[in-house]
Design a protein around this motif. Structure first.
Motif, PDB file in Angstrom:
ATOM      1  N   GLY A 178      -6.677   1.324   4.597  1.00  0.00           N
ATOM      2  CA  GLY A 178      -6.168   2.256   5.640  1.00  0.00           C
ATOM      3  C   GLY A 178      -5.621   3.458   4.922  1.00  0.00           C
ATOM      4  O   GLY A 178      -5.355   4.591   5.624  1.00  0.00           O
ATOM      5  N   ALA A 179      -5.532   3.652   3.542  1.00  0.00           N
ATOM      6  CA  ALA A 179      -5.043   4.865   2.847  1.00  0.00           C
ATOM      7  C   ALA A 179      -6.000   5.701   2.688  1.00  0.00           C
ATOM      8  O   ALA A 179      -7.392   5.527   2.730  1.00  0.00           O
ATOM      9  CB  ALA A 179      -4.267   4.224   1.535  1.00  0.00           C
TER      10      ALA A 179
ATOM     11  N   PRO B 292       0.884  -1.108   0.137  1.00  0.00           N
ATOM     12  CA  PRO B 292      -0.042  -0.036  -0.071  1.00  0.00           C
ATOM     13  C   PRO B 292       0.797   1.355   0.124  1.00  0.00           C
ATOM     14  O   PRO B 292       2.020   1.205   0.079  1.00  0.00           O
ATOM     15  CB  PRO B 292      -1.018  -0.274   1.257  1.00  0.00           C
ATOM     16  N   ALA B 293       0.303   2.534  -0.104  1.00  0.00           N
ATOM     17  CA  ALA B 293       0.641   3.872   0.043  1.00  0.00           C
ATOM     18  C   ALA B 293      -0.103   4.686   0.836  1.00  0.00           C
ATOM     19  O   ALA B 293      -1.324   4.392   0.880  1.00  0.00           O
ATOM     20  CB  ALA B 293       1.145   4.240  -1.479  1.00  0.00           C
ATOM     21  N   PRO B 294       0.407   5.806   1.289  1.00  0.00           N
ATOM     22  CA  PRO B 294      -0.499   6.702   2.060  1.00  0.00           C
ATOM     23  C   PRO B 294      -1.739   7.227   1.177  1.00  0.00           C
ATOM     24  O   PRO B 294      -2.658   7.438   1.630  1.00  0.00           O
ATOM     25  CB  PRO B 294       0.406   7.743   2.376  1.00  0.00           C
TER      26      PRO B 294
ATOM     27  N   LEU C 277      -8.511  -5.151  -3.010  1.00  0.00           N
ATOM     28  CA  LEU C 277      -8.558  -3.426  -3.038  1.00  0.00           C
ATOM     29  C   LEU C 277      -9.003  -3.321  -1.477  1.00  0.00           C
ATOM     30  O   LEU C 277      -8.298  -2.288  -0.954  1.00  0.00           O
ATOM     31  CB  LEU C 277      -9.796  -3.202  -3.794  1.00  0.00           C
ATOM     32  N   ARG C 278      -9.395  -4.358  -0.650  1.00  0.00           N
ATOM     33  CA  ARG C 278      -9.999  -3.702   0.680  1.00  0.00           C
ATOM     34  C   ARG C 278      -8.484  -3.878   1.690  1.00  0.00           C
ATOM     35  O   ARG C 278      -8.305  -3.173   2.569  1.00  0.00           O
ATOM     36  CB  ARG C 278     -10.831  -5.013   1.298  1.00  0.00           C
TER      37      ARG C 278
ATOM     38  N   LEU D 230     -13.546  -0.480  -2.323  1.00  0.00           N
ATOM     39  CA  LEU D 230     -12.552   0.403  -1.719  1.00  0.00           C
ATOM     40  C   LEU D 230     -13.186   1.821  -1.892  1.00  0.00           C
ATOM     41  O   LEU D 230     -13.091   2.809  -2.815  1.00  0.00           O
ATOM     42  CB  LEU D 230     -11.139   0.355  -2.542  1.00  0.00           C
ATOM     43  N   PRO D 231     -14.297   2.443  -0.875  1.00  0.00           N
ATOM     44  CA  PRO D 231     -14.955   3.665  -1.029  1.00  0.00           C
ATOM     45  C   PRO D 231     -13.781   4.753  -1.001  1.00  0.00           C
ATOM     46  O   PRO D 231     -12.787   4.515  -0.630  1.00  0.00           O
ATOM     47  CB  PRO D 231     -15.557   3.788   0.328  1.00  0.00           C
ATOM     48  N   ALA D 232     -14.195   5.835  -1.848  1.00  0.00           N
ATOM     49  CA  ALA D 232     -13.147   6.916  -1.857  1.00  0.00           C
ATOM     50  C   ALA D 232     -13.261   8.168  -0.824  1.00  0.00           C
ATOM     51  O   ALA D 232     -14.522   8.400  -0.416  1.00  0.00           O
ATOM     52  CB  ALA D 232     -13.512   7.433  -3.261  1.00  0.00           C
TER      53      ALA D 232
END
Length: 453
Positions: free
Chosen positions: A143-144, A113-115, A138-139, A167-169
């Motif tokens: 945390g990002a 992942p990434a921030p 995607l889940r 993955l909600p935005a």
């Protein structure tokens, strides 16, 4: 959750047609993709604040937008990685991928992942839910912070299906125009704050978001009747009608009569017995009649609605009055007095059973069938005119989810309608007035607060 005001909304098919028209006018699709990539890169640059970025690219043109954004971000010195779901499948996406000179990871369980994660997987091109394997991947990025390009992956852009995105935005950047998913529940709740990237597409404005409410100041020669005379018919629950009458007065009407109630909420409102109803309907100064608030279905309501239809006065029909009037509304001749219907979801389902499609499509079908403007109320309110014009009001205020606020909206509609002019514009103005007052009051709101200063 924010939505740009007075912004065009296009379905996926309408968006493709607008892109084709733009290309036919001399702007290539490759140039549109470059503009989209610039808009994404600019927003990522601000959101990331120097933190690493992961761009998820799909095989279509949405993925192409992601490759363009990644190239531009790398050129600015950003720490950007790209992970692809599959090889590009369109000529535009292939060209965008070829211009990206960095490595491309395979999107999977091993993808770190990434921030900030940029979701450029599917956009408006998805015609099915995300499969279980990809959804699990995607889940992992939950945390990002997530920026979705056009719509979050796993959402039906036209809001025809209630697919839940894995993955909600936090932020969604709409390209060229908003899509129905940005303004209709449940999809809208997964889009986060919506921003618009105007990439040069000329979008028609038949369907748009709610404009900023504008105060209407009476002209220098105004008097109480030019500002609009509103008659509110009270039923067995007079409190609802009092709310509607107060809203009509606060909404700008110059003269408000509360028919069939002993007491009015303000001394400036005329309260009179039920026997004066027919005579009031004959008054040529009457600009609008509101009927339905606090008036359950019974013979008395049917009689009052029938008299109102015979009088051919501009009408606001709420609650049970909608069902009572429907058989007559469907056969009214063109040029008859305008009407605004204000059903919530339960009332809409009873009045217009069997309609399919998105909330926008159902509201449009109801408006076309009745010849009336339909305000399909809810957290995502839709206002539809018989000629196909639509305004979507999302988000409203969650504090409006309390008894009596619909009666206030009906009264506000009466005030706006009584001024004369386009009933669709009147309905839009009333919804804007209603939401603005609710937002200003905020926590603890009760319906009475909307009509008291």
């Amino acid at each position: 959750m924010t939505i740009p005001a007075d912004t065009p909304i296009l379905t996926a098919a309408a968006m493709r047609a607008a892109e084709a028209a733009c290309a036919g006018a001399g702007t290539s699709l490759a140039e549109l993709m470059e503009r989209a990539g610039v808009a994404v890169a600019d927003l990522v640059w601000r959101m990331s604040a120097g933190a690493p970025v992961l761009v998820l690219c799909g095989p279509g043109n949405n993925g192409g937008d992601g490759y363009v954004a990644a190239r531009l971000l790398a050129g600015r010195g950003a720490a950007v990685r790209v992970a692809a779901l599959a090889d590009p499948a369109t000529d535009l996406a292939k060209a965008a991928r070829a211009a990206w000179t960095g490595p491309v990871e395979t999107l999977g369980e091993a993808t770190a992942p990434a921030p900030l994660v940029v979701d450029a997987l599917f956009g408006v091109g998805l015609s099915r839910p995300v499969d279980a394997g990809l959804a699990a991947v995607l889940r992992r990025f939950a945390g990002a912070r997530v920026l979705a390009v056009d719509v979050p992956s796993g959402i039906d852009a036209d809001a025809q299906h209630d697919w839940a995105p894995p993955l909600p935005a936090d932020v969604t950047l709409a390209l060229g125009a908003l899509k129905p998913a940005h303004v209709l529940l449940p999809a809208a709740a997964s889009c986060g704050a919506v921003r618009l990237a105007p990439i040069g597409i000329a979008a028609e404005r038949a369907m748009r978001t709610l404009p900023v409410p504008a105060a209407v100041t009476p002209d220098a020669g105004a008097h109480k009747f030019t500002r609009g005379m509103v008659l509110v018919r009270s039923g067995p629950m007079p409190g609802a009608a009092r709310l509607a009458a107060a809203a009509a007065l606060r909404g700008g009407a110059g003269y408000v009569v509360l028919s069939g109630a002993e007491h009015a909420p303000f001394d400036a409102i005329i309260a009179e017995g039920r026997g004066r109803y027919d005579a009031r309907l004959d008054d040529p100064r009457l600009g609008a009649l509101v009927i339905g608030p606090g008036y359950p279905a019974d013979d008395a309501l049917d009689g009052d609605v029938a008299v109102a239809l015979d009088a051919a006065k501009p009408l606001v029909l709420d609650a049970a009055a909608i069902l009572s009037a429907l058989p007559r509304l469907r056969v009214l001749e063109r040029g008859a007095a305008p009407a605004i219907l204000t059903p919530h979801e339960g009332e809409f389902a009873k009045a217009f059973p069997g309609l399919g499609g998105s909330k926008i499509e159902r509201a449009c079908a109801a408006a076309a069938a009745t010849g009336a403007v339909v305000i399909h109320k809810g957290a995502d309110t839709v206002i539809a005119a018989p000629d196909g014009r639509v305004v979507a009001a999302w988000p409203g205020s969650p504090w409006l989810a309390t008894a009596g606020t619909g009666d206030v909206l009906a009264g506000a509609c009466g005030a706006m309608l009584a001024r004369g002019g386009d009933p669709f514009d009147a309905a839009v103005a009333a919804v804007g007035w209603h939401i603005a007052r609710a937002v200003r009051k905020g926590p603890g709101l009760v319906a009475d607060d909307l009509v008291r200063e």
